[in-house]
Write a protein that holds these residues in place. Structure first.
Motif, PDB file in Angstrom:
ATOM      1  N   PHE A   7       0.834  -1.198   0.000  1.00  0.00           N
ATOM      2  CA  PHE A   7       0.000   0.000   0.000  1.00  0.00           C
ATOM      3  C   PHE A   7       0.874   1.255   0.000  1.00  0.00           C
ATOM      4  O   PHE A   7       0.620   2.197  -0.752  1.00  0.00           O
ATOM      5  CB  PHE A   7      -0.934   0.000   1.219  1.00  0.00           C
ATOM      6  CG  PHE A   7      -1.677   1.289   1.393  1.00  0.00           C
ATOM      7  CD1 PHE A   7      -2.778   1.581   0.597  1.00  0.00           C
ATOM      8  CD2 PHE A   7      -1.271   2.216   2.347  1.00  0.00           C
ATOM      9  CE1 PHE A   7      -3.469   2.778   0.755  1.00  0.00           C
ATOM     10  CE2 PHE A   7      -1.949   3.407   2.500  1.00  0.00           C
ATOM     11  CZ  PHE A   7      -3.048   3.690   1.708  1.00  0.00           C
ATOM     12  N   PHE A   8       1.910   1.280   0.844  1.00  0.00           N
ATOM     13  CA  PHE A   8       2.822   2.431   0.883  1.00  0.00           C
ATOM     14  C   PHE A   8       3.564   2.589  -0.439  1.00  0.00           C
ATOM     15  O   PHE A   8       3.772   3.709  -0.907  1.00  0.00           O
ATOM     16  CB  PHE A   8       3.814   2.311   2.039  1.00  0.00           C
ATOM     17  CG  PHE A   8       3.233   2.690   3.366  1.00  0.00           C
ATOM     18  CD1 PHE A   8       2.672   3.942   3.582  1.00  0.00           C
ATOM     19  CD2 PHE A   8       3.242   1.786   4.412  1.00  0.00           C
ATOM     20  CE1 PHE A   8       2.131   4.293   4.809  1.00  0.00           C
ATOM     21  CE2 PHE A   8       2.702   2.125   5.648  1.00  0.00           C
ATOM     22  CZ  PHE A   8       2.149   3.380   5.840  1.00  0.00           C
ATOM     23  N   SER A  11       1.109   4.007  -2.953  1.00  0.00           N
ATOM     24  CA  SER A  11       0.823   5.398  -2.581  1.00  0.00           C
ATOM     25  C   SER A  11       2.005   6.307  -2.886  1.00  0.00           C
ATOM     26  O   SER A  11       1.836   7.402  -3.435  1.00  0.00           O
ATOM     27  CB  SER A  11       0.487   5.485  -1.088  1.00  0.00           C
ATOM     28  OG  SER A  11      -0.652   4.739  -0.795  1.00  0.00           O
ATOM     29  N   ILE A  15       2.188   9.544  -5.265  1.00  0.00           N
ATOM     30  CA  ILE A  15       2.574  10.840  -4.690  1.00  0.00           C
ATOM     31  C   ILE A  15       3.779  11.427  -5.413  1.00  0.00           C
ATOM     32  O   ILE A  15       3.813  12.632  -5.703  1.00  0.00           O
ATOM     33  CB  ILE A  15       2.839  10.702  -3.175  1.00  0.00           C
ATOM     34  CG1 ILE A  15       1.525  10.432  -2.439  1.00  0.00           C
ATOM     35  CG2 ILE A  15       3.545  11.929  -2.616  1.00  0.00           C
ATOM     36  CD1 ILE A  15       1.695   9.984  -1.009  1.00  0.00           C
TER      37      ILE A  15
END
Length: 121
Positions: A7-8, A11, A15
């Motif tokens: 997930f990081f 993300s 970003i």
């Protein structure tokens, strides 16, 4: 743990792309002096480390690490090309690509050290 890191990784990928392509004006206070190249190296260090950890267990028999490194490197190049072609106030810089590459190399090195010391499960 791997799902959280995945997930990081996703993300952070979004970003970095968004942050690299948005129009920036006077949003950063002028009294804060942070090297642009340090930001690039740090972002790509974290991006590389997250993707390597996230996909560490899923592809044991395929050398996915090489693919991850090349994909992240080419992602950085694509971002630089897009900055030149689709943004009004951003520009293509070879030094940014080199800073990205440094972050990728450090991320891969840290990952390998963690792996050798059996800190990744």
């Amino acid at each position: 743990m791997h799902k959280i890191v995945l997930f990081f990784a996703i993300s952070l990928t979004i970003i970095i792309g968004w942050g690299s392509l948005i129009t920036i004006g006077d949003t950063v206070p002028s009294n804060i002096k942070v090297s642009d190249k340090l930001i690039h190296s740090s972002a790509y260090f974290l991006l590389t480390l997250c993707w390597l950890i996230a996909l560490n267990k899923n592809y044991k028999y395929l050398n996915i690490n090489t693919y991850i490194i090349f994909l992240i490197f080419f992602y950085g190049i694509i971002i630089e090309v897009l900055q030149k072609t689709v943004t009004a106030n951003r520009q293509f810089e070879i030094k940014d690509i080199l800073a990205n590459l440094l972050g990728i190399a450090i991320g891969f090195t840290v990952f390998k050290v963690f792996q050798q010391k059996k800190l990744l499960k």
